[in-house]
Design a protein around this motif. Structure first.
Motif, PDB file in Angstrom:
ATOM      1  N   MET B  54     -27.647   8.108   8.756  1.00  0.00           N
ATOM      2  CA  MET B  54     -27.445   8.642   7.398  1.00  0.00           C
ATOM      3  C   MET B  54     -28.799   8.909   6.732  1.00  0.00           C
ATOM      4  O   MET B  54     -29.046  10.000   6.208  1.00  0.00           O
ATOM      5  CB  MET B  54     -26.674   7.572   6.605  1.00  0.00           C
ATOM      6  CG  MET B  54     -26.025   8.096   5.376  1.00  0.00           C
ATOM      7  SD  MET B  54     -24.786   9.272   5.830  1.00  0.00           S
ATOM      8  CE  MET B  54     -25.086  10.446   4.549  1.00  0.00           C
ATOM      9  N   LEU B  57     -30.550  11.883   8.259  1.00  0.00           N
ATOM     10  CA  LEU B  57     -30.007  13.193   7.875  1.00  0.00           C
ATOM     11  C   LEU B  57     -30.493  13.580   6.486  1.00  0.00           C
ATOM     12  O   LEU B  57     -30.907  14.724   6.262  1.00  0.00           O
ATOM     13  CB  LEU B  57     -28.478  13.147   7.912  1.00  0.00           C
ATOM     14  CG  LEU B  57     -27.872  13.262   9.300  1.00  0.00           C
ATOM     15  CD1 LEU B  57     -26.372  13.127   9.222  1.00  0.00           C
ATOM     16  CD2 LEU B  57     -28.240  14.591   9.923  1.00  0.00           C
ATOM     17  N   ILE B  58     -30.458  12.618   5.548  1.00  0.00           N
ATOM     18  CA  ILE B  58     -30.923  12.916   4.192  1.00  0.00           C
ATOM     19  C   ILE B  58     -32.402  13.297   4.230  1.00  0.00           C
ATOM     20  O   ILE B  58     -32.826  14.300   3.634  1.00  0.00           O
ATOM     21  CB  ILE B  58     -30.710  11.690   3.289  1.00  0.00           C
ATOM     22  CG1 ILE B  58     -29.244  11.300   3.251  1.00  0.00           C
ATOM     23  CG2 ILE B  58     -31.227  11.967   1.895  1.00  0.00           C
ATOM     24  CD1 ILE B  58     -28.367  12.274   2.591  1.00  0.00           C
ATOM     25  N   ALA B  61     -32.956  16.728   5.659  1.00  0.00           N
ATOM     26  CA  ALA B  61     -32.568  17.801   4.737  1.00  0.00           C
ATOM     27  C   ALA B  61     -33.619  17.982   3.658  1.00  0.00           C
ATOM     28  O   ALA B  61     -33.878  19.104   3.212  1.00  0.00           O
ATOM     29  CB  ALA B  61     -31.213  17.483   4.127  1.00  0.00           C
ATOM     30  N   ILE B  62     -34.245  16.874   3.235  1.00  0.00           N
ATOM     31  CA  ILE B  62     -35.268  17.005   2.196  1.00  0.00           C
ATOM     32  C   ILE B  62     -36.529  17.654   2.773  1.00  0.00           C
ATOM     33  O   ILE B  62     -37.165  18.480   2.118  1.00  0.00           O
ATOM     34  CB  ILE B  62     -35.560  15.633   1.571  1.00  0.00           C
ATOM     35  CG1 ILE B  62     -34.346  15.209   0.746  1.00  0.00           C
ATOM     36  CG2 ILE B  62     -36.778  15.690   0.683  1.00  0.00           C
ATOM     37  CD1 ILE B  62     -34.391  13.809   0.271  1.00  0.00           C
ATOM     38  N   SER B  65     -36.166  21.340   3.002  1.00  0.00           N
ATOM     39  CA  SER B  65     -36.248  22.139   1.784  1.00  0.00           C
ATOM     40  C   SER B  65     -37.604  22.820   1.671  1.00  0.00           C
ATOM     41  O   SER B  65     -37.722  23.851   1.003  1.00  0.00           O
ATOM     42  CB  SER B  65     -35.972  21.272   0.566  1.00  0.00           C
ATOM     43  OG  SER B  65     -36.922  20.256   0.480  1.00  0.00           O
ATOM     44  N   ILE B  68     -37.113  25.919   3.209  1.00  0.00           N
ATOM     45  CA  ILE B  68     -36.220  26.710   2.378  1.00  0.00           C
ATOM     46  C   ILE B  68     -36.996  27.377   1.247  1.00  0.00           C
ATOM     47  O   ILE B  68     -36.705  28.507   0.864  1.00  0.00           O
ATOM     48  CB  ILE B  68     -35.078  25.824   1.846  1.00  0.00           C
ATOM     49  CG1 ILE B  68     -34.235  25.305   3.006  1.00  0.00           C
ATOM     50  CG2 ILE B  68     -34.214  26.564   0.876  1.00  0.00           C
ATOM     51  CD1 ILE B  68     -33.544  26.362   3.800  1.00  0.00           C
ATOM     52  N   TYR B  69     -38.020  26.683   0.713  1.00  0.00           N
ATOM     53  CA  TYR B  69     -38.830  27.328  -0.328  1.00  0.00           C
ATOM     54  C   TYR B  69     -39.515  28.575   0.233  1.00  0.00           C
ATOM     55  O   TYR B  69     -39.515  29.636  -0.399  1.00  0.00           O
ATOM     56  CB  TYR B  69     -39.891  26.369  -0.871  1.00  0.00           C
ATOM     57  CG  TYR B  69     -39.338  25.128  -1.510  1.00  0.00           C
ATOM     58  CD1 TYR B  69     -38.098  25.142  -2.111  1.00  0.00           C
ATOM     59  CD2 TYR B  69     -40.050  23.952  -1.495  1.00  0.00           C
ATOM     60  CE1 TYR B  69     -37.582  24.009  -2.668  1.00  0.00           C
ATOM     61  CE2 TYR B  69     -39.537  22.809  -2.065  1.00  0.00           C
ATOM     62  CZ  TYR B  69     -38.304  22.844  -2.656  1.00  0.00           C
ATOM     63  OH  TYR B  69     -37.802  21.719  -3.202  1.00  0.00           O
ATOM     64  N   PHE B  71     -38.464  30.299   2.665  1.00  0.00           N
ATOM     65  CA  PHE B  71     -37.395  31.274   2.896  1.00  0.00           C
ATOM     66  C   PHE B  71     -37.015  31.989   1.607  1.00  0.00           C
ATOM     67  O   PHE B  71     -36.785  33.205   1.603  1.00  0.00           O
ATOM     68  CB  PHE B  71     -36.195  30.533   3.489  1.00  0.00           C
ATOM     69  CG  PHE B  71     -34.967  31.364   3.613  1.00  0.00           C
ATOM     70  CD1 PHE B  71     -34.912  32.365   4.562  1.00  0.00           C
ATOM     71  CD2 PHE B  71     -33.894  31.159   2.789  1.00  0.00           C
ATOM     72  CE1 PHE B  71     -33.790  33.135   4.681  1.00  0.00           C
ATOM     73  CE2 PHE B  71     -32.768  31.925   2.896  1.00  0.00           C
ATOM     74  CZ  PHE B  71     -32.712  32.919   3.839  1.00  0.00           C
ATOM     75  N   VAL B  72     -36.969  31.222   0.490  1.00  0.00           N
ATOM     76  CA  VAL B  72     -36.634  31.853  -0.792  1.00  0.00           C
ATOM     77  C   VAL B  72     -37.708  32.860  -1.183  1.00  0.00           C
ATOM     78  O   VAL B  72     -37.410  33.951  -1.678  1.00  0.00           O
ATOM     79  CB  VAL B  72     -36.444  30.767  -1.875  1.00  0.00           C
ATOM     80  CG1 VAL B  72     -36.361  31.385  -3.249  1.00  0.00           C
ATOM     81  CG2 VAL B  72     -35.194  29.975  -1.610  1.00  0.00           C
ATOM     82  N   LEU B  75     -37.108  35.880   0.804  1.00  0.00           N
ATOM     83  CA  LEU B  75     -35.949  36.610   0.269  1.00  0.00           C
ATOM     84  C   LEU B  75     -36.332  37.403  -0.967  1.00  0.00           C
ATOM     85  O   LEU B  75     -35.963  38.576  -1.108  1.00  0.00           O
ATOM     86  CB  LEU B  75     -34.853  35.619  -0.117  1.00  0.00           C
ATOM     87  CG  LEU B  75     -33.828  35.210   0.926  1.00  0.00           C
ATOM     88  CD1 LEU B  75     -32.724  34.441   0.245  1.00  0.00           C
ATOM     89  CD2 LEU B  75     -33.263  36.416   1.611  1.00  0.00           C
ATOM     90  N   PHE B  79     -35.760  41.333  -1.014  1.00  0.00           N
ATOM     91  CA  PHE B  79     -34.620  41.891  -1.745  1.00  0.00           C
ATOM     92  C   PHE B  79     -34.911  42.133  -3.219  1.00  0.00           C
ATOM     93  O   PHE B  79     -34.228  42.936  -3.848  1.00  0.00           O
ATOM     94  CB  PHE B  79     -33.403  40.978  -1.607  1.00  0.00           C
ATOM     95  CG  PHE B  79     -32.840  40.993  -0.233  1.00  0.00           C
ATOM     96  CD1 PHE B  79     -32.085  42.069   0.202  1.00  0.00           C
ATOM     97  CD2 PHE B  79     -33.070  39.948   0.636  1.00  0.00           C
ATOM     98  CE1 PHE B  79     -31.573  42.092   1.474  1.00  0.00           C
ATOM     99  CE2 PHE B  79     -32.556  39.962   1.912  1.00  0.00           C
ATOM    100  CZ  PHE B  79     -31.812  41.041   2.325  1.00  0.00           C
TER     101      PHE B  79
END
Lengths: 217, 87
Positions: B54, B57-58, B61-62, B65, B68-69, B71-72, B75, B79
């Motif tokens: 557990m 996984l947390i 995921a952090i 991120s 993910i920044y 990736f944003v 994007l 776009f």
């Protein structure tokens, strides 16, 4: 690929209504109706729908108490609502024809702002004016840094959720564009998994922030 | 002759690709380190496997991120390019 992000489907008093707004309204209505129907005739020995929803509520309460301790029980409704909404929104994107409300940056930003406001509200409620003193920790001239942290919290919450769900959708769309037949299926399954993990991460961070704001020190 | 718009578009595409490409390296290394430690922990103490999984996984995921920044950013560049309006 050309319909990335929210699409305006209607107009209400000059305000465009996007498909994600419609989806999140349907979702909220669905959850509310389920809760109402299952609690209409409460029984001592639950069966069927009441049993299923009691399991969900107990699981959410267990999640909150595990992470925040016994005093976290009063925040369980707030955290549970966040978790259910984000989880179901993420999974909604996997149903063909529906859109995930969390793939819209406005939805995730709204959720993050709610977490931020709840944070300060509960902090002020629990500690009173002493809560404001934590902005001056450990030294008074750390105030700008602490304020910056308060801004970056909701920003990172919103971008994390939005980026994960949108990225998932783009990967599935690109795979479906290249190999339309079976290739996207494992990715869709993986999407269910990341939807759960992201809902968990969002609520977990909300709980961490709440614990920081309301903790006794 | 390359027009200004074409130049901005080319630089935008290149920087979007670089953003996601370079932005993936460090989080990938971090995730690998986190997972290897978690597997070691589970191998040493199998009874704590659920707890470790557990937390892992947390944590993953952090760490993710960060990617993910990037990736944003990619994007936004592709776009909703803010630079094209400046021309």
């Amino acid at each position: 690929m050309e319909h990335l992000g929210p699409v305006a489907v209607a107009e209400f008093c000059g305000i465009p209504v996007t498909n994600t707004v419609v989806m999140s309204t349907i979702l909220s209505a669905f959850v509310a109706v389920m809760a109402l129907v299952s609690t209409r005739r409460l029984q001592d020995v639950p069966g069927g729908l009441q049993n299923a929803l009691e399991t969900v509520v107990e699981m959410l309460e267990g999640l909150v108490v595990d992470n925040m301790g016994e005093r976290g029980r009063e925040y369980a409704p707030f955290i549970g609502a966040l978790f259910l909404y984000i989880l179901l929104s993420n999974w909604m994107g996997s149903i063909p024809g529906l859109a995930a409300p969390t793939s819209d940056i406005n939805t995730t930003a709204g959720l993050a702002v709610v977490v931020l406001l709840a944070n300060h509200f509960y902090g002020l409620k629990k500690k009173g004016m002493a809560y404001l003193h934590h902005f001056l920790e450990p030294m008074p001239f750390f105030l700008p840094l602490n304020l910056l942290e308060e801004i970056s919290k909701p920003l990172s919450l919103a971008f994390r959720l939005f980026g994960n769900i949108t990225g998932e959708h783009i990967v599935i769309a690109v795979l479906g564009f290249i190999v339309p037949l079976i290739a996207p299926v494992p990715m869709l399954l993986f999407g269910l998994f990341t939807g759960l993990i992201q809902a968990l991460v969002f609520t977990m961070l909300a709980m961490v922030y709440l614990t920081q704001a309301t903790g006794e020190e | 002759m390359i027009t200004a718009k074409a130049f901005v578009l080319a630089v935008t595409i290149l920087s979007a690709a670089l953003a996601i490409g370079i932005g993936t390296i460090a989080p990938a290394l971090g995730q690998g380190k986190a997972i290897s430690s978690a597997v070691e922990g589970i191998a040493r103490q199998p009874e704590a496997a659920d707890n470790i999984r557990m937390t892992m996984l947390i944590g993953i995921a952090i760490i993710e991120s960060l990617t993910i920044y990037a990736f944003v950013i990619a994007l936004v560049l592709i776009f909703a390019n803010p630079l094209l309006q400046l021309l």
